[in-house]
Design an enzyme around this catalytic site. Sequence first.
Site, short mmCIF file in Angstrom:
data_model
loop_
_atom_site.label_atom_id
_atom_site.label_comp_id
_atom_site.label_asym_id
_atom_site.label_seq_id
_atom_site.Cartn_x
_atom_site.Cartn_y
_atom_site.Cartn_z
N GLU A 1 62.79 79.01 49.47
CA GLU A 1 61.84 80.04 49.08
C GLU A 1 61.46 79.84 47.61
OE1 GLU A 1 62.09 83.70 51.81
OE2 GLU A 1 63.53 84.00 50.21
N GLY B 1 56.19 87.22 47.77
CA GLY B 1 55.50 88.48 47.55
C GLY B 1 54.27 88.37 46.66
N GLY C 1 58.83 87.93 54.59
CA GLY C 1 58.99 89.24 53.97
C GLY C 1 57.91 90.19 54.46
N GLY C 2 56.86 90.35 53.66
CA GLY C 2 55.81 91.33 53.94
C GLY C 2 55.27 91.30 55.36
N ASN D 1 62.71 89.37 56.89
CA ASN D 1 63.52 90.03 55.86
C ASN D 1 62.78 91.31 55.47
OD1 ASN D 1 64.93 90.88 53.64
ND2 ASN D 1 64.46 89.10 52.36
N TRP D 2 63.26 92.42 55.99
CA TRP D 2 62.56 93.69 55.74
C TRP D 2 62.75 94.17 54.29
CZ3 TRP D 2 63.59 97.35 60.55
CH2 TRP D 2 63.14 96.70 61.71
N LYS D 3 63.69 93.58 53.59
CA LYS D 3 64.03 94.02 52.22
C LYS D 3 64.29 95.53 52.23
CE LYS D 3 61.51 90.06 50.50
NZ LYS D 3 60.77 89.42 49.41
N GLU E 1 65.82 87.52 44.93
CA GLU E 1 65.87 88.88 44.36
C GLU E 1 67.31 89.26 44.01
OE1 GLU E 1 63.65 90.69 47.54
OE2 GLU E 1 61.90 89.55 46.87
N SER F 1 55.34 84.24 51.10
CA SER F 1 53.97 84.57 51.51
C SER F 1 53.54 83.85 52.79
CB SER F 1 52.98 84.29 50.37
OG SER F 1 53.28 85.12 49.25
N HIS G 1 69.40 85.28 48.16
CA HIS G 1 67.96 85.53 48.01
C HIS G 1 67.61 85.60 46.53
CE1 HIS G 1 64.05 87.40 48.19
NE2 HIS G 1 63.98 86.97 49.43
#
Length: 248
Positions: free
Chosen positions: A166, A172, A232-233, A9-11, A96, A211, A94
Amino acid sequence: MRQVIIAGNWKMNTSKEEADTLVMGILSGMADVKSKVIVCVPSPYMSQVEALIVHSQLNLGAQNLNINASGAFTGEISADMIKDFGVQYVIVGHSERRSLYGETDEIVAQKVQVALDNNLTPLFCIGELLEDRESGNTQVIVSKQIQAVIDQVGIDAFKNIIVAYEPVWAIGTGVTATPQQAQDTHVFIRSMLAEHDADIAQTTPILYGGSMNLSNAAELLNCKDIDGGLIGGASLKAQDFLQICKAG
Ligand code: 13P
């Protein structure tokens, strides 16, 4: 036997050039990857990523969709639009989107429905806040989130749904759920699905997100009920992402 699925997930990250470099980097190491791999890219880069991944094992995902088919919804993106770019997967619910854009369990359930109606596979995200975990309410929250979707689409629809657990406190933050914490919640999710349909509970992929990185991926992915990761990251670095894909 459930296939391992690794989704990035590149966000709201990368530029046009970085998106190219990242996809090319991932493609260059895909030969010995056995997992199903999905990249959920920002909408403006879908076209270029679609062109790069043609005839590859890489699959394209979107990060959101609107429940309406078209019309006066400034800034939104429809199922038809993302399908125009060869998208097969879409992240729905998600945390977010839930916390920053007010998506309730009911809206998330409608989005899952719209994705399914359009032959898109939703990566349906659920997870508890830190305060929920600390007050012992993880299962209450997670079951409410799942029940809203079961009420909307029915248990049979889970044949075409990927669940992503999640925990919000792990997203994150660099704080990963321990393999035992993640495994326990995945077992709970599966048991909840089993109350409706035992076969579907066994076949539904349940990914872990929060993470996940190259140092903890193997241990998490080794857990019996963790069928993959939503990253993510670490999905923004081709080599890290590939290592995670190979850890599954
Ligand atoms: P991080 O891997 O950066 O914690 O993000 C997880 C996530 O939100 C994936 O959807």
